[in-house]
Design an enzyme around this catalytic site. Structure first.
Site, PDB file in Angstrom:
ATOM      1  N   HIS A 292     -10.242 108.080  74.538  1.00 44.59           N
ATOM      2  CA  HIS A 292      -9.367 106.900  74.648  1.00 44.59           C
ATOM      3  C   HIS A 292      -9.289 106.588  76.140  1.00 44.59           C
ATOM      4  O   HIS A 292      -9.234 107.502  76.957  1.00 44.59           O
ATOM      5  CB  HIS A 292      -7.918 107.177  74.258  1.00 44.59           C
ATOM      6  CG  HIS A 292      -7.667 107.649  72.875  1.00 44.59           C
ATOM      7  ND1 HIS A 292      -7.477 108.964  72.562  1.00 44.59           N
ATOM      8  CD2 HIS A 292      -7.506 106.961  71.726  1.00 44.59           C
ATOM      9  CE1 HIS A 292      -7.213 109.072  71.270  1.00 44.59           C
ATOM     10  NE2 HIS A 292      -7.227 107.883  70.736  1.00 44.59           N
TER      11      HIS A 292
ATOM     12  N   GLU B 152     -10.405 103.053  61.559  1.00 46.44           N
ATOM     13  CA  GLU B 152     -10.206 104.403  61.011  1.00 46.44           C
ATOM     14  C   GLU B 152      -9.018 104.420  60.056  1.00 46.44           C
ATOM     15  O   GLU B 152      -7.866 104.400  60.490  1.00 46.44           O
ATOM     16  CB  GLU B 152      -9.959 105.341  62.196  1.00 46.44           C
ATOM     17  CG  GLU B 152      -9.877 106.791  61.835  1.00 46.44           C
ATOM     18  CD  GLU B 152      -9.711 107.654  63.090  1.00 46.44           C
ATOM     19  OE1 GLU B 152     -10.351 107.366  64.121  1.00 46.44           O
ATOM     20  OE2 GLU B 152      -8.932 108.599  63.039  1.00 46.44           O
TER      21      GLU B 152
ATOM     22  N   GLU C  81     -11.681 109.836  58.467  1.00 46.93           N
ATOM     23  CA  GLU C  81     -11.164 111.121  58.953  1.00 46.93           C
ATOM     24  C   GLU C  81     -10.657 111.928  57.761  1.00 46.93           C
ATOM     25  O   GLU C  81      -9.823 111.446  56.977  1.00 46.93           O
ATOM     26  CB  GLU C  81     -10.042 110.870  59.965  1.00 46.93           C
ATOM     27  CG  GLU C  81      -9.422 112.166  60.446  1.00 46.93           C
ATOM     28  CD  GLU C  81      -8.541 111.990  61.673  1.00 46.93           C
ATOM     29  OE1 GLU C  81      -8.843 111.123  62.518  1.00 46.93           O
ATOM     30  OE2 GLU C  81      -7.552 112.718  61.785  1.00 46.93           O
TER      31      GLU C  81
ATOM     32  N   HIS D 189      -6.924 112.285  57.317  1.00 41.32           N
ATOM     33  CA  HIS D 189      -6.281 111.034  56.895  1.00 41.32           C
ATOM     34  C   HIS D 189      -6.499 110.807  55.398  1.00 41.32           C
ATOM     35  O   HIS D 189      -5.628 110.266  54.714  1.00 41.32           O
ATOM     36  CB  HIS D 189      -6.833 109.848  57.679  1.00 41.32           C
ATOM     37  CG  HIS D 189      -6.538 109.926  59.146  1.00 41.32           C
ATOM     38  ND1 HIS D 189      -6.920 108.941  60.027  1.00 41.32           N
ATOM     39  CD2 HIS D 189      -5.901 110.856  59.884  1.00 41.32           C
ATOM     40  CE1 HIS D 189      -6.521 109.270  61.249  1.00 41.32           C
ATOM     41  NE2 HIS D 189      -5.908 110.435  61.184  1.00 41.32           N
TER      42      HIS D 189
ATOM     43  N   ASP E 157     -14.617 111.459  61.378  1.00 39.38           N
ATOM     44  CA  ASP E 157     -13.781 112.287  62.238  1.00 39.38           C
ATOM     45  C   ASP E 157     -13.617 113.605  61.502  1.00 39.38           C
ATOM     46  O   ASP E 157     -12.855 113.713  60.532  1.00 39.38           O
ATOM     47  CB  ASP E 157     -12.422 111.618  62.522  1.00 39.38           C
ATOM     48  CG  ASP E 157     -12.455 110.857  63.843  1.00 39.38           C
ATOM     49  OD1 ASP E 157     -13.539 110.760  64.455  1.00 39.38           O
ATOM     50  OD2 ASP E 157     -11.394 110.365  64.276  1.00 39.38           O
TER      51      ASP E 157
ATOM     52  N   ASP F  62      -0.605 115.001  60.026  1.00 38.45           N
ATOM     53  CA  ASP F  62      -1.975 114.932  60.543  1.00 38.45           C
ATOM     54  C   ASP F  62      -2.194 116.129  61.486  1.00 38.45           C
ATOM     55  O   ASP F  62      -2.104 116.004  62.697  1.00 38.45           O
ATOM     56  CB  ASP F  62      -2.103 113.604  61.313  1.00 38.45           C
ATOM     57  CG  ASP F  62      -3.540 113.215  61.568  1.00 38.45           C
ATOM     58  OD1 ASP F  62      -4.441 113.853  61.029  1.00 38.45           O
ATOM     59  OD2 ASP F  62      -3.740 112.248  62.325  1.00 38.45           O
TER      60      ASP F  62
ATOM     61  N   ASP G 164      -4.819 117.821  62.146  1.00 44.10           N
ATOM     62  CA  ASP G 164      -6.084 117.798  62.897  1.00 44.10           C
ATOM     63  C   ASP G 164      -6.690 119.179  63.128  1.00 44.10           C
ATOM     64  O   ASP G 164      -7.015 119.551  64.262  1.00 44.10           O
ATOM     65  CB  ASP G 164      -5.881 117.092  64.250  1.00 44.10           C
ATOM     66  CG  ASP G 164      -5.670 115.602  64.112  1.00 44.10           C
ATOM     67  OD1 ASP G 164      -6.042 115.031  63.078  1.00 44.10           O
ATOM     68  OD2 ASP G 164      -5.132 114.988  65.066  1.00 44.10           O
TER      69      ASP G 164
ATOM     70  N   ASP H  46     -12.392 115.361  65.786  1.00 43.36           N
ATOM     71  CA  ASP H  46     -11.028 114.922  66.054  1.00 43.36           C
ATOM     72  C   ASP H  46     -10.107 116.062  65.593  1.00 43.36           C
ATOM     73  O   ASP H  46      -9.373 115.941  64.614  1.00 43.36           O
ATOM     74  CB  ASP H  46     -10.748 113.622  65.285  1.00 43.36           C
ATOM     75  CG  ASP H  46      -9.464 112.959  65.739  1.00 43.36           C
ATOM     76  OD1 ASP H  46      -8.822 113.492  66.649  1.00 43.36           O
ATOM     77  OD2 ASP H  46      -9.107 111.910  65.173  1.00 43.36           O
TER      78      ASP H  46
HETATM   79  C1  XLS Z   1      -5.138 109.651  65.076  1.00 43.35           C
HETATM   80  C2  XLS Z   1      -6.531 109.292  65.135  1.00 43.35           C
HETATM   81  C3  XLS Z   1      -7.115 109.341  66.512  1.00 43.35           C
HETATM   82  C4  XLS Z   1      -8.384 108.541  66.550  1.00 43.35           C
HETATM   83  C5  XLS Z   1      -8.719 108.022  67.877  1.00 43.35           C
HETATM   84  O1  XLS Z   1      -4.623 110.007  64.040  1.00 43.35           O
HETATM   85  O2  XLS Z   1      -7.231 110.114  64.263  1.00 43.35           O
HETATM   86  O3  XLS Z   1      -7.287 110.646  66.931  1.00 43.35           O
HETATM   87  O4  XLS Z   1      -9.454 109.193  65.995  1.00 43.35           O
HETATM   88  O5  XLS Z   1      -7.753 107.180  68.365  1.00 43.35           O
HETATM   89 NI    NI Z   2      -9.353 110.240  64.210  1.00 39.30          NI
HETATM   90 NI    NI Z   3      -5.920 111.723  62.927  1.00 40.76          NI
END
Ligand code: XLS
Ligand code: NI
Ligand code: NI
Length: 481
Positions: free
Chosen positions: A147, A277, A313, A316, A341, A352, A354, A384
């Protein structure tokens, strides 16, 4: 020593609340975890290696016990006629790996990397960038994602912020050379308080304009770095309440913003794919990009379907109540699968989280879709994903990525095994074989009307319905893992 550091970090977080209008990145750690390192030293270029003692990660095969080696990912090995590295197109996410601090709503940062000096300065940004490129080189990953605001600090004015970004991006270009590629860039339109009502969906015209300026600049630097894609965010992506917001108007604003991004992409000659996304909730509860199907409908309604693809993702997908495989298939069937992702969520925590994707069965399903899609290029697999709050050693950054890469590589090997074996696809083919007939072909090409079907139903009487063989399918699938 450690206790004092934690105290300082807490103090830093409190200070952040007061000065948060200028500090937009997650709080950087204040001191290194390793005793005897350069805690508190001046910002500036880093002397020597960032990851001393970590060798270039090599493939050693499944029997290796060395945590700093690949067990399944063998970059140059061919699977189904293509090199593993070309199937995977792995990328490291700068925000998690180099800006992740381990902070959560109940705890202070835990990660204090030796190269961090506790500032959000330009010099620190450059030093961190050098760490990123050494990391990529040692890991054998040829791509990265960022970013705008994680790689360069926000200044007092937009001009100053853009100048900071230009300076860091110039260094990134040099460090990329011709070996490392930018999988995608994006604009960070959520942390800064000006975006509290959203960015493209903000009720404030000035914020909409500011966000446009930020996305314009992020697209320019992505293009300059040879970005293969650009991930589009409209900023906070939705609305919290239907009492005090105008949903129809906000959706229209979002679509106009996306149209402007498409026009600007064409104007500057950026040939990368624009991606959105899907993500349900977080931070808002009504999102135009809830899941792949909602996103596809949004794109269709506003005439943007040919201009955007989806970055799916896995975490998500889970939050939307789907499996990752379902979201990938929905995107693929709609011709919209652009990038993945690669992460996963915790099965019990509805957030989330991750996490690195470590489930071999899930990875096998993911790779089945990637193979059906003919690969992901110009997209790829972006990690991600972040270390758990409790993982605080520098080598954990490597171990996490190695395990994530190995899991997907193993998924690729398994998916290839299933294709070569053929019994699972046979089972599916047989399931639909009654449609491999004259009438079936008429139905599938839209030529069978209700009168014709009624005639057949009367003629045939009660149909015989065979077993669906669900457990057999699972048995065959398991045998490939
Ligand atoms: C947030 C998103 C972020 C994107 C990039 O939940 O997954 O990480 O991939 O902005
Ligand atoms: Ni993401
Ligand atoms: Ni995310």
């Amino acid at each position: 020593m450690r206790e004092r550091n934690v105290g300082k970090c807490l103090l830093f977080l409190l200070c952040l609340n007061v000065v948060s209008s200028v500090v937009i990145a997650a709080a950087p750690p204040t001191c290194p975890a390793d005793t005897g390192s350069d805690c508190g030293s001046d910002s500036g270029e880093w002397e020597g290696e960032f990851f001393p003692g970590i060798p270039k990660i090599e493939y050693e095969g499944p029997s290796s016990k060395n945590p700093l080696s690949f067990k399944w990912y063998n970059a140059e090995e061919e699977i189904l006629g293509e090199k593993m590295k070309d199937w995977m197109r792995f990328s490291v996410a700068f925000w998690h790996t180099f800006r992740g601090t381990g902070a959560d709503p109940f705890g202070a940062p835990t990660k204090t990397w030796p190269w961090e000096d506790g500032t959000n300065s330009l010099a620190m940004a450059k030093r961190r960038l050098r760490a990123n490129f050494e990391f990529l080189e040692k890991l054998g990953v040829e791509r990265w994602c960022f970013h705008d605001r994680d790689i360069a600090p926000e200044g007092k004015t937009l001009e100053e912020t853009n100048a900071n970004l230009d300076e860091v991006v110039a260094l990134a270009k040099e460090l990329q050379g011709d070996k490392i590629h930018l999988l995608w860039g994006t604009a960070q339109l959520f942390l800064q308080p000006r975006y509290m009502h959203g960015a493209a969906t903000s009720s404030e015209l000035g914020v909409y304009a500011y966000a446009a300026a930020q996305v314009k600049k992020a697209m320019e630097v992505t293009h300059y770095l040879g970005g293969e894609n650009y991930v589009f965010w409209g900023g906070r992506e939705g609305y919290q309440s239907l009492l005090n917001t105008d949903m129809e108007r906000e959706l229209n604003h979002m679509a106009r913003f996306m149209e402007a991004a498409v026009a600007y992409k064409k104007k500057i000659g950026f040939n990368g794919t624009l991606l959105i996304e899907p993500k349900p909730q977080e931070p808002t509860k009504h999102q135009y990009d809830w899941d792949a199907a909602t996103s596809a409908n949004f794109l269709r309604k506003y005439g943007l379907i040919g201009e955007f693809k989806l970055n799916i993702e896995c975490n998500h997908a889970t939050l939307a109540g789907h499996s990752c495989h379902h979201e990938l298939e929905t995107a693929r069937i709609n011709g919209l699968l652009g990038n993945i992702d690669a992460n996963s969520g915790d099965p019990q925590i509805g957030w989330d989280t991750d996490q690195f994707l470590m489930d071999v069965a899930e990875a096998t399903l993911v790779m089945q879709t990637v193979i059906k899609n003919g690969g992901l290029a110009p997209g790829g697999f972006n990690f991600d994903a972040k270390l758990r709050r409790e993982s605080t050693d520098v080598e954990d950054l490597f171990i996490a990525h190695i395990a994530g890469m190995d899991t997907l590589a193993r998924g690729l090997r398994n998916a290839a095994k299933l294709i070569e074996d053929g019994s699972l696809s046979d089972l599916v083919r047989k399931r639909y074989q009654s449609f491999d007939s004259e009438l079936g072909a008429a139905i599938e090409s839209g030529k069978a009307d209700f009168e014709l079907l009624e005639k057949k139903a009367l003629e045939w009487g009660e149909p015989k319905v065979p077993s669906g063989k669900q457990e057999l399918a699972e048995m065959i699938f398991q045998s490939a893992l």
